[in-house]
Scaffold this motif. Structure first.
Motif, mmCIF file in Angstrom:
data_model
loop_
_atom_site.group_PDB
_atom_site.id
_atom_site.type_symbol
_atom_site.label_atom_id
_atom_site.label_comp_id
_atom_site.label_asym_id
_atom_site.label_seq_id
_atom_site.Cartn_x
_atom_site.Cartn_y
_atom_site.Cartn_z
ATOM 1 N N PHE A 1 37.833 28.843 52.888
ATOM 2 C CA PHE A 1 38.485 29.677 51.879
ATOM 3 C C PHE A 1 38.250 31.147 52.201
ATOM 4 N N ASP A 2 39.299 31.944 52.159
ATOM 5 C CA ASP A 2 39.232 33.369 52.496
ATOM 6 C C ASP A 2 39.141 34.193 51.211
ATOM 7 N N LEU A 3 37.938 34.578 50.868
ATOM 8 C CA LEU A 3 37.709 35.321 49.632
ATOM 9 C C LEU A 3 38.394 36.682 49.649
ATOM 10 N N MET A 4 38.465 37.295 50.811
ATOM 11 C CA MET A 4 39.041 38.632 50.880
ATOM 12 C C MET A 4 40.567 38.615 50.724
ATOM 13 N N LYS A 5 41.204 37.480 50.972
ATOM 14 C CA LYS A 5 42.628 37.369 50.675
ATOM 15 C C LYS A 5 42.851 37.146 49.181
ATOM 16 N N TRP A 6 41.888 36.500 48.544
ATOM 17 C CA TRP A 6 41.971 36.222 47.100
ATOM 18 C C TRP A 6 41.730 37.491 46.292
ATOM 19 N N PHE A 7 40.830 38.321 46.744
ATOM 20 C CA PHE A 7 40.353 39.448 45.948
ATOM 21 C C PHE A 7 41.428 40.447 45.519
ATOM 22 N N PRO A 8 42.375 40.850 46.370
ATOM 23 C CA PRO A 8 43.350 41.865 45.952
ATOM 24 C C PRO A 8 44.139 41.502 44.700
ATOM 25 N N GLY A 9 44.288 40.214 44.416
ATOM 26 C CA GLY A 9 45.001 39.807 43.213
ATOM 27 C C GLY A 9 44.120 39.696 41.991
ATOM 28 N N HIS A 10 42.865 40.165 42.133
ATOM 29 C CA HIS A 10 41.908 40.035 41.042
ATOM 30 C C HIS A 10 41.118 41.332 40.842
ATOM 31 N N GLY A 11 41.809 42.433 40.986
ATOM 32 C CA GLY A 11 41.190 43.725 40.739
ATOM 33 C C GLY A 11 41.111 44.024 39.252
ATOM 34 N N ALA A 12 40.570 45.180 38.925
ATOM 35 C CA ALA A 12 40.361 45.538 37.523
ATOM 36 C C ALA A 12 41.659 45.559 36.726
ATOM 37 N N ASP A 13 42.766 45.924 37.361
ATOM 38 C CA ASP A 13 44.043 45.983 36.646
ATOM 39 C C ASP A 13 44.466 44.605 36.132
ATOM 40 N N GLN A 14 44.079 43.557 36.878
ATOM 41 C CA GLN A 14 44.457 42.202 36.474
ATOM 42 C C GLN A 14 43.389 41.526 35.616
ATOM 43 N N THR A 15 42.142 41.868 35.835
ATOM 44 C CA THR A 15 41.051 41.096 35.236
ATOM 45 C C THR A 15 40.413 41.741 33.997
ATOM 46 N N ARG A 16 40.498 43.029 33.862
ATOM 47 C CA ARG A 16 39.927 43.662 32.666
ATOM 48 C C ARG A 16 40.765 43.422 31.418
ATOM 49 N N PRO A 17 42.108 43.452 31.482
ATOM 50 C CA PRO A 17 42.899 43.264 30.258
ATOM 51 C C PRO A 17 42.595 41.979 29.484
ATOM 52 N N PRO A 18 42.401 40.815 30.128
ATOM 53 C CA PRO A 18 42.078 39.620 29.337
ATOM 54 C C PRO A 18 40.783 39.764 28.549
ATOM 55 N N ILE A 19 39.796 40.437 29.120
ATOM 56 C CA ILE A 19 38.530 40.645 28.411
ATOM 57 C C ILE A 19 38.765 41.500 27.170
ATOM 58 N N ASP A 20 39.536 42.574 27.339
ATOM 59 C CA ASP A 20 39.817 43.466 26.211
ATOM 60 C C ASP A 20 40.606 42.747 25.120
ATOM 61 N N VAL B 1 31.254 33.213 24.273
ATOM 62 C CA VAL B 1 32.658 33.103 24.642
ATOM 63 C C VAL B 1 32.794 33.449 26.122
ATOM 64 N N VAL B 2 33.444 32.549 26.857
ATOM 65 C CA VAL B 2 33.655 32.746 28.292
ATOM 66 C C VAL B 2 35.154 32.913 28.526
ATOM 67 N N PRO B 3 35.646 34.146 28.634
ATOM 68 C CA PRO B 3 37.080 34.338 28.815
ATOM 69 C C PRO B 3 37.505 34.062 30.253
ATOM 70 N N ASP B 4 38.691 33.507 30.403
ATOM 71 C CA ASP B 4 39.257 33.315 31.738
ATOM 72 C C ASP B 4 39.880 34.630 32.177
ATOM 73 N N PHE B 5 39.041 35.539 32.627
ATOM 74 C CA PHE B 5 39.556 36.833 33.064
ATOM 75 C C PHE B 5 40.095 36.769 34.504
ATOM 76 N N LEU B 6 40.043 35.585 35.104
ATOM 77 C CA LEU B 6 40.641 35.374 36.428
ATOM 78 C C LEU B 6 42.078 34.865 36.320
ATOM 79 N N ASN B 7 42.570 34.787 35.094
ATOM 80 C CA ASN B 7 43.981 34.474 34.839
ATOM 81 C C ASN B 7 44.423 33.153 35.464
ATOM 82 N N GLY B 8 43.574 32.135 35.335
ATOM 83 C CA GLY B 8 43.929 30.822 35.833
ATOM 84 C C GLY B 8 43.918 30.692 37.341
ATOM 85 N N ASP B 9 43.346 31.662 38.023
ATOM 86 C CA ASP B 9 43.341 31.634 39.486
ATOM 87 C C ASP B 9 41.945 31.916 40.038
#
Length: 267
Positions: free
Chosen positions: A94-113, A73-81
């Protein structure tokens, strides 16, 4: 914490995914199911790099794990982004460091759980987790919570040494690490720290396949630990490696074989 230029470089592989998309507890997931009989109480979670589900490589890897007997199972823990696929292209700005703040543990761990909770309700009692680049960070975090039975990561990103190695030593989750020659995320000095804390020794040369392995199940870690090292490979080789390069192809295929065998043994 920061990423490296190789986090958004690589090659899209050729192939047609055979799994299917499913919504599990509200989370989009790619599910690859073995064709024959398989243990229904076990699931392998594949936690992707920053390119997520749109990158065909991630789906093809899931299919390959399923072909080896694991419901994957491959969950979309990036929330469609996820990072857009053209981030792989030469000249991409593409600026990865601008993308990263919106993909911290608070946003990405809950979908996995959420996905794991729903799968438990369906009768799954044991999880293994494989993680690539960004996803490997979450494999460590799941192990810290003793939420998985076995862990395997390839060129992990965002690990803090020695803190993460020392914290991992307090778990009971067997760990396989696929490392490589050129990787600013897991450079030689961090590889050595992992070996010293979890394996108890330096990596020893293995056969003439451009690979070295550290000892498994030795040192301070009571479960099991192995680190494989692939010469001529860079960060991302196991999920976005250029298959026209013999050393990278050997690394990608060897890392996959290692990870399958690890899960067969410990999941």
């Amino acid at each position: 914490m920061s990423f490296c230029k190789d986090c958004v470089r690589g090659v899209r592989w050729e192939g047609t995914p055979t799994g299917k998309m499913e919504k599990i507890n509200g989370v989009d997931c790619y599910v690859a199911t073995p064709e024959g009989d398989y243990p229904k109480d076990k699931v392998l979670l594949l936690l992707t790099d920053v390119f997520g589900l749109p990158l065909v490589n991630n789906k093809l890897l899931a299919d390959d794990y399923a072909a080896n007997g694991f419901k994957t199972v491959v969950p979309d823990f990036l929330n469609g982004d996820p990072v857009p696929a053209d981030g792989l292209s030469p000249g991409s700005n593409f600026d990865l460091m601008k993308w990263f703040p919106g993909h911290g543990a608070d946003q990405t761990r809950p979908p996995i759980d959420k996905v794991m909770a729903a799968l438990k309700e369906q009768g799954v009692t044991a999880f293994g987790a494989v993680g690539y680049c960004f996803g490997a960070r979450y494999v460590f975090d799941l192990a810290f919570d003793n939420a998985i039975k076995a862990a395997a990561v390839a060129h992990p990103s965002l690990l803090q040494m020695p803190a993460d190695a020392e914290k991992y030593a307090q778990t009971s989750v067997p760990l396989l690490v696929e490392s490589c020659e050129t990787d600013s995320q897991l450079p030689p000095e961090k590889q050595v720290v992992l070996d010293e804390i979890l394996g108890g020794g330096k990596a020893e040369s293995a056969a003439s396949e451009g690979k070295a392995e550290s000892a498994a199940g030795e040192g301070k870690f009571a479960a099991a630990y192995k680190r494989a090292y692939w010469e001529g490979c860079t960060h991302g080789f196991a999920v976005r490696g250029d298959q026209s390069d013999p050393k990278v192809k050997a690394g990608k295929e060897g890392a996959f074989k290692d990870m399958v065998e690890w899960m067969q043994k410990y999941l």
